[in-house]
Write an enzyme that holds these catalytic residues in place. Structure first.
Site, PDB file in Angstrom:
ATOM      1  N   LYS A   1       3.450   8.979  20.581  1.00  0.00           N
ATOM      2  CA  LYS A   1       3.553  10.402  20.894  1.00  0.00           C
ATOM      3  C   LYS A   1       4.347  10.618  22.181  1.00  0.00           C
ATOM      4  O   LYS A   1       4.218   9.866  23.148  1.00  0.00           O
ATOM      5  CB  LYS A   1       2.151  11.024  21.034  1.00  0.00           C
ATOM      6  CG  LYS A   1       1.449  11.165  19.687  1.00  0.00           C
ATOM      7  CD  LYS A   1       0.137  11.888  19.862  1.00  0.00           C
ATOM      8  CE  LYS A   1      -0.616  11.966  18.552  1.00  0.00           C
ATOM      9  NZ  LYS A   1      -0.115  12.976  17.629  1.00  0.00           N
TER      10      LYS A   1
ATOM     11  N   GLY B   1       0.854  -1.203   0.000  1.00  0.00           N
ATOM     12  CA  GLY B   1       0.000   0.000   0.000  1.00  0.00           C
ATOM     13  C   GLY B   1       0.876   1.234   0.000  1.00  0.00           C
ATOM     14  O   GLY B   1       0.561   2.245   0.629  1.00  0.00           O
TER      15      GLY B   1
ATOM     16  N   GLU C   1     -10.692  18.085  17.861  1.00  0.00           N
ATOM     17  CA  GLU C   1     -10.150  18.414  16.545  1.00  0.00           C
ATOM     18  C   GLU C   1     -10.977  19.543  15.936  1.00  0.00           C
ATOM     19  O   GLU C   1     -12.177  19.643  16.210  1.00  0.00           O
ATOM     20  CB  GLU C   1     -10.217  17.189  15.631  1.00  0.00           C
ATOM     21  CG  GLU C   1      -9.320  16.049  16.086  1.00  0.00           C
ATOM     22  CD  GLU C   1      -9.550  14.783  15.256  1.00  0.00           C
ATOM     23  OE1 GLU C   1      -8.750  14.526  14.372  1.00  0.00           O
ATOM     24  OE2 GLU C   1     -10.539  14.095  15.503  1.00  0.00           O
TER      25      GLU C   1
ATOM     26  N   LYS D   1      -7.841  22.474  18.300  1.00  0.00           N
ATOM     27  CA  LYS D   1      -7.188  21.170  18.224  1.00  0.00           C
ATOM     28  C   LYS D   1      -6.419  20.984  19.525  1.00  0.00           C
ATOM     29  O   LYS D   1      -5.527  21.766  19.847  1.00  0.00           O
ATOM     30  CB  LYS D   1      -6.222  21.170  17.027  1.00  0.00           C
ATOM     31  CG  LYS D   1      -5.542  19.849  16.785  1.00  0.00           C
ATOM     32  CD  LYS D   1      -4.743  19.925  15.474  1.00  0.00           C
ATOM     33  CE  LYS D   1      -3.795  18.770  15.321  1.00  0.00           C
ATOM     34  NZ  LYS D   1      -4.421  17.452  15.349  1.00  0.00           N
TER      35      LYS D   1
ATOM     36  N   ASP E   1      -1.810   7.506   1.281  1.00  0.00           N
ATOM     37  CA  ASP E   1      -1.616   8.716   2.078  1.00  0.00           C
ATOM     38  C   ASP E   1      -0.693   8.481   3.285  1.00  0.00           C
ATOM     39  O   ASP E   1       0.195   9.285   3.591  1.00  0.00           O
ATOM     40  CB  ASP E   1      -3.012   9.160   2.556  1.00  0.00           C
ATOM     41  CG  ASP E   1      -2.973  10.327   3.496  1.00  0.00           C
ATOM     42  OD1 ASP E   1      -2.633  11.419   3.032  1.00  0.00           O
ATOM     43  OD2 ASP E   1      -3.260  10.141   4.699  1.00  0.00           O
ATOM     44  N   LEU E   2      -0.890   7.347   3.939  1.00  0.00           N
ATOM     45  CA  LEU E   2      -0.082   7.054   5.130  1.00  0.00           C
ATOM     46  C   LEU E   2       1.405   6.972   4.768  1.00  0.00           C
ATOM     47  O   LEU E   2       2.270   7.486   5.490  1.00  0.00           O
ATOM     48  CB  LEU E   2      -0.547   5.724   5.743  1.00  0.00           C
ATOM     49  CG  LEU E   2       0.163   5.296   7.007  1.00  0.00           C
ATOM     50  CD1 LEU E   2      -0.225   6.182   8.175  1.00  0.00           C
ATOM     51  CD2 LEU E   2      -0.153   3.848   7.354  1.00  0.00           C
TER      52      LEU E   2
ATOM     53  N   ARG F   1       0.292  -1.219  -7.125  1.00  0.00           N
ATOM     54  CA  ARG F   1      -0.218  -1.724  -8.409  1.00  0.00           C
ATOM     55  C   ARG F   1      -0.106  -0.668  -9.501  1.00  0.00           C
ATOM     56  O   ARG F   1      -0.448  -0.907 -10.644  1.00  0.00           O
ATOM     57  CB  ARG F   1      -1.653  -2.208  -8.239  1.00  0.00           C
ATOM     58  CG  ARG F   1      -2.570  -1.140  -7.690  1.00  0.00           C
ATOM     59  CD  ARG F   1      -3.957  -1.672  -7.392  1.00  0.00           C
ATOM     60  NE  ARG F   1      -4.678  -0.676  -6.632  1.00  0.00           N
ATOM     61  CZ  ARG F   1      -5.944  -0.763  -6.300  1.00  0.00           C
ATOM     62  NH1 ARG F   1      -6.643  -1.817  -6.630  1.00  0.00           N
ATOM     63  NH2 ARG F   1      -6.531   0.191  -5.608  1.00  0.00           N
TER      64      ARG F   1
ATOM     65  N   HIS G   1      -7.300   5.234  20.855  1.00  0.00           N
ATOM     66  CA  HIS G   1      -6.510   6.242  21.570  1.00  0.00           C
ATOM     67  C   HIS G   1      -7.019   6.540  22.994  1.00  0.00           C
ATOM     68  O   HIS G   1      -6.238   6.600  23.935  1.00  0.00           O
ATOM     69  CB  HIS G   1      -6.486   7.560  20.797  1.00  0.00           C
ATOM     70  CG  HIS G   1      -6.140   7.415  19.348  1.00  0.00           C
ATOM     71  ND1 HIS G   1      -5.241   6.492  18.887  1.00  0.00           N
ATOM     72  CD2 HIS G   1      -6.566   8.085  18.257  1.00  0.00           C
ATOM     73  CE1 HIS G   1      -5.139   6.602  17.578  1.00  0.00           C
ATOM     74  NE2 HIS G   1      -5.932   7.550  17.170  1.00  0.00           N
TER      75      HIS G   1
HETATM   76  N1  LIG Z   1      -3.490   8.054   6.391  1.00  0.00           N
HETATM   77  C1  LIG Z   1      -3.314   8.058   7.679  1.00  0.00           C
HETATM   78  O1  LIG Z   1      -2.838   9.047   8.266  1.00  0.00           O
HETATM   79  C2  LIG Z   1      -3.669   6.848   8.500  1.00  0.00           C
HETATM   80  C3  LIG Z   1      -3.560   6.932   9.915  1.00  0.00           C
HETATM   81  C4  LIG Z   1      -3.864   5.807  10.676  1.00  0.00           C
HETATM   82  C5  LIG Z   1      -4.264   4.641  10.052  1.00  0.00           C
HETATM   83  N2  LIG Z   1      -4.376   4.592   8.683  1.00  0.00           N
HETATM   84  C6  LIG Z   1      -4.789   3.320   8.078  1.00  0.00           C
HETATM   85  O2  LIG Z   1      -3.764   2.856   7.219  1.00  0.00           O
HETATM   86  C7  LIG Z   1      -4.317   2.201   6.095  1.00  0.00           C
HETATM   87  C8  LIG Z   1      -3.843   2.897   4.825  1.00  0.00           C
HETATM   88  O3  LIG Z   1      -4.272   4.240   4.884  1.00  0.00           O
HETATM   89  P1  LIG Z   1      -4.029   5.303   3.726  1.00  0.00           P
HETATM   90  O4  LIG Z   1      -4.547   6.590   4.266  1.00  0.00           O
HETATM   91  O5  LIG Z   1      -2.648   5.255   3.231  1.00  0.00           O
HETATM   92  O6  LIG Z   1      -5.053   4.787   2.597  1.00  0.00           O
HETATM   93  P2  LIG Z   1      -5.050   5.151   1.052  1.00  0.00           P
HETATM   94  O7  LIG Z   1      -4.471   6.493   0.819  1.00  0.00           O
HETATM   95  O8  LIG Z   1      -6.432   4.890   0.568  1.00  0.00           O
HETATM   96  O9  LIG Z   1      -4.038   4.076   0.436  1.00  0.00           O
HETATM   97  C9  LIG Z   1      -4.357   2.725   0.391  1.00  0.00           C
HETATM   98  C10 LIG Z   1      -3.246   1.952  -0.278  1.00  0.00           C
HETATM   99  O10 LIG Z   1      -3.739   0.632  -0.482  1.00  0.00           O
HETATM  100  C11 LIG Z   1      -3.651   0.309  -1.872  1.00  0.00           C
HETATM  101  N3  LIG Z   1      -4.779  -0.533  -2.272  1.00  0.00           N
HETATM  102  C12 LIG Z   1      -6.087  -0.324  -2.035  1.00  0.00           C
HETATM  103  N4  LIG Z   1      -6.821  -1.328  -2.559  1.00  0.00           N
HETATM  104  C13 LIG Z   1      -5.947  -2.181  -3.150  1.00  0.00           C
HETATM  105  C14 LIG Z   1      -6.086  -3.404  -3.845  1.00  0.00           C
HETATM  106  N5  LIG Z   1      -7.271  -3.971  -4.036  1.00  0.00           N
HETATM  107  N6  LIG Z   1      -4.961  -4.005  -4.307  1.00  0.00           N
HETATM  108  C15 LIG Z   1      -3.746  -3.457  -4.105  1.00  0.00           C
HETATM  109  N7  LIG Z   1      -3.550  -2.306  -3.422  1.00  0.00           N
HETATM  110  C16 LIG Z   1      -4.640  -1.674  -2.964  1.00  0.00           C
HETATM  111  C17 LIG Z   1      -3.706   1.636  -2.573  1.00  0.00           C
HETATM  112  O11 LIG Z   1      -3.133   1.470  -3.866  1.00  0.00           O
HETATM  113  P3  LIG Z   1      -3.558   2.405  -5.118  1.00  0.00           P
HETATM  114  O12 LIG Z   1      -2.772   3.676  -4.949  1.00  0.00           O
HETATM  115  O13 LIG Z   1      -3.113   1.619  -6.284  1.00  0.00           O
HETATM  116  O14 LIG Z   1      -5.038   2.599  -5.032  1.00  0.00           O
HETATM  117  C18 LIG Z   1      -2.854   2.489  -1.639  1.00  0.00           C
HETATM  118  O15 LIG Z   1      -1.499   2.263  -1.854  1.00  0.00           O
HETATM  119  C19 LIG Z   1      -5.832   2.260   6.296  1.00  0.00           C
HETATM  120  O16 LIG Z   1      -6.253   1.088   6.935  1.00  0.00           O
HETATM  121  C20 LIG Z   1      -6.026   3.445   7.225  1.00  0.00           C
HETATM  122  O17 LIG Z   1      -7.211   3.346   7.974  1.00  0.00           O
HETATM  123  C21 LIG Z   1      -4.088   5.669   7.911  1.00  0.00           C
END
Ligand SMILES: NC(=O)c1ccc[n+]([C@@H]2O[C@H](COP(=O)([O-])OP(=O)(O)OC[C@H]3O[C@@H](n4cnc5c(N)ncnc54)[C@H](OP(=O)(O)O)[C@@H]3O)[C@@H](O)[C@H]2O)c1
Length: 454
Positions: free
Chosen positions: A174, A10, A208, A322, A14-15, A44, A232
């Protein structure tokens, strides 16, 4: 550890752009992880390493340290749900690996992909059960309810040893969350008064100002209870209320946290659920959604130490500021009670964000010729006293994982008990009230529970 292979599933999300790549480049630059580090980014999207880094830099809210990342990142296009693609991945990783190499596999993907990816990792032999040099890291949310969390965990135990599983709750990385135990147990003045005899109440607050951005698809299924309280806030509550651990080793600390969570109960008459005005117009939100973006809960920890002390938990979006803070309010002094003196109570503030630090409010004479009293604050600012910038939570957590330190990661029983608590609350959940102003919520809490939330 001589060598580190850090593989991200993944890696186009965003993460990875906002947290993982900045943390890893910083750790590498500061020589906290080995010179021989390789970050294998899997996705992918049809990219190569150069175009991947350019893409991620464009996606990131702040510029990435491309100069450092270019030295350590390698992008590979694979379909992470296709087991056949793992043969190629195995070859890539084996090429870099010897028996001194630490291998971390980070699942920066939604929980719906956990099973396939974990199974593929296991079946392809990337992680051998019980090999402590091979670890797997999971992001929150760990399931969307008790049943799904149990299912994920069962699956993980089938493929991996508990020692290899790292479940992230980034709050535990943190600075001031780590400091809770230090403040409590390393200071006689606090250790001595950390009981229901002297503590009047505890407020655990995460406010927030933001809404849900473009996370409607996830958030509308989750809400503040599952998104914030389950992880949290319950973690913070357990650290404030736990008993002194046998040692500060991970398992001993977790044993005490679990005992605290086991003893939590709620006053169901206290529950307030809110939804910010305009939430229903957010993208991917159900038009008649009852999802809560605000929660207020009065809880108790029924241990001899804390029996009878209210713990007020509050979190919400689109509020006045916040702020994440724990406020421990102490009982009035005997003189104060005896004479009904107009004094303030002492309060300890554990400030988590945006300013990390500790504050202590107490009564003091107004300087000068009068005999008047005023409430004053002693303040310690952690960021002002740190050398350089305070490290980001993800830096700390990734470093801990590379060193196989598990204290800042959650154990399954903590997660299971937290989900049980959320299920109890959900049974009594009512429709949210609509708010557009934090003041109205403050007034409501005061009227209903006779408590003033800051
Ligand atoms: N963002 C944060 O700050 C944050 C904080 C805490 C927890 N999280 C958790 O961390 C996880 C990832 O978060 P994110 O924000 O990075 O999500 P995101 O931006 O939606 O990214 C998801 C990633 O998964 C890949 N993906 C999704 N469906 C797929 C599939 N069927 N096959 C292969 N790859 C696939 C996406 O690839 P593509 O680019 O090809 O779509 C992307 O690389 C989530 O569970 C989220 O709840 C995120």
């Amino acid at each position: 550890m001589k060598k580190l292979i850090f593989t991200i599933f993944g890696s186009t999300g965003d993460l990875t752009s906002r947290k993982l790549l900045p943390a890893l480049s910083k750790l590498y630059k500061d020589n906290k992880i080995p010179k021989e580090t390789k970050i294998i980014c899997l996705g992918r999207k049809d990219l190569n390493t150069k175009s991947y880094l350019t893409y991620m830099n464009d996606e990131s809210s702040a510029p990435l340290d491309l100069k450092t990342l270019e030295q350590i990142v390698e992008y590979h296009k694979i379909q992470i749900t296709d087991k056949n693609d793992y043969n190629e991945l195995k070859k890539i990783i084996s090429k870099e690996t010897d028996n001194q190499t630490k291998q971390l596999y980070y699942l920066a993907i939604g929980p719906e992909l956990f099973f396939d990816v974990a199974q593929n990792i296991n079946h392809s032999g990337l992680i051998e059960k019980a090999n402590e040099n091979q670890l797997i890291i999971f992001e929150k949310p760990f399931g969307h309810d008790l049943k799904s969390a149990k299912k994920i965990n069962q699956m993980l135990w089938e493929f991996f040893d508990e020692k290899q599983i790292y479940r992230i709750d980034h709050y535990l990385g943190k600075e001031m969350i780590q400091n809770i135990m230090m403040v409590r147990f390393a200071n006689r003045i606090f250790e001595e008064v950390w009981y229901n005899r002297t503590i009047k109440n505890v407020k655990i607050i995460v406010k927030e100002t933001d809404g849900i951005f473009n996370r409607g698809g996830y958030y509308d299924q989750s809400g503040a209870l599952k998104d914030m309280v389950q992880s949290h806030l319950i973690q913070m509550l357990s650290m404030v209320s736990m008993e002194v651990p046998l040692s500060y080793h991970s398992e001993d600390v977790k044993n005490e946290k679990v005992k605290a969570i086991e003893n939590v109960s709620f006053d169901s008459n206290s529950f307030i659920f809110g939804q910010y005005e305009g939430y229903l117009n957010e993208d991917k939100v159900n038009k008649d959604s009852k999802t809560e973006t605000f929660v207020f809960i009065k809880a108790f920890v029924n241990t001899p130490r804390f029996k009878g002390v209210p713990f007020y938990l509050m979190t919400g979006k689109k509020l006045d500021q916040k702020e994440s803070v724990i406020i421990v309010e102490f009982e009035e002094t005997s003189e104060q009670r005896k004479w009904n003196l107009p004094l303030s109570t002492n309060k300890l503030y554990i400030k988590i964000a945006p300013d990390d630090g500790v504050g202590l409010k107490f009564n003091s004479k107004v300087p000068g010729l009068t005999g008047d009293v005023q409430e004053v604050e002693l303040e310690y600012c952690a960021a002002c006293n740190a050398v350089g910038n305070l490290s980001e939570a993800y830096e700390k957590l990734l470093l801990e994982a590379t060193e196989s330190h598990k204290t800042l990661f959650t154990r399954w029983d903590e997660i299971e008990l937290s989900w049980k608590l959320i299920e109890h609350i959900k049974e009594k959940q009512t429709d949210p009230i609509i708010y557009n102003d934090y003041k109205a919520l403050q007034v409501l809490i005061k009227e209903k529970m006779d408590v003033k939330m800051p």
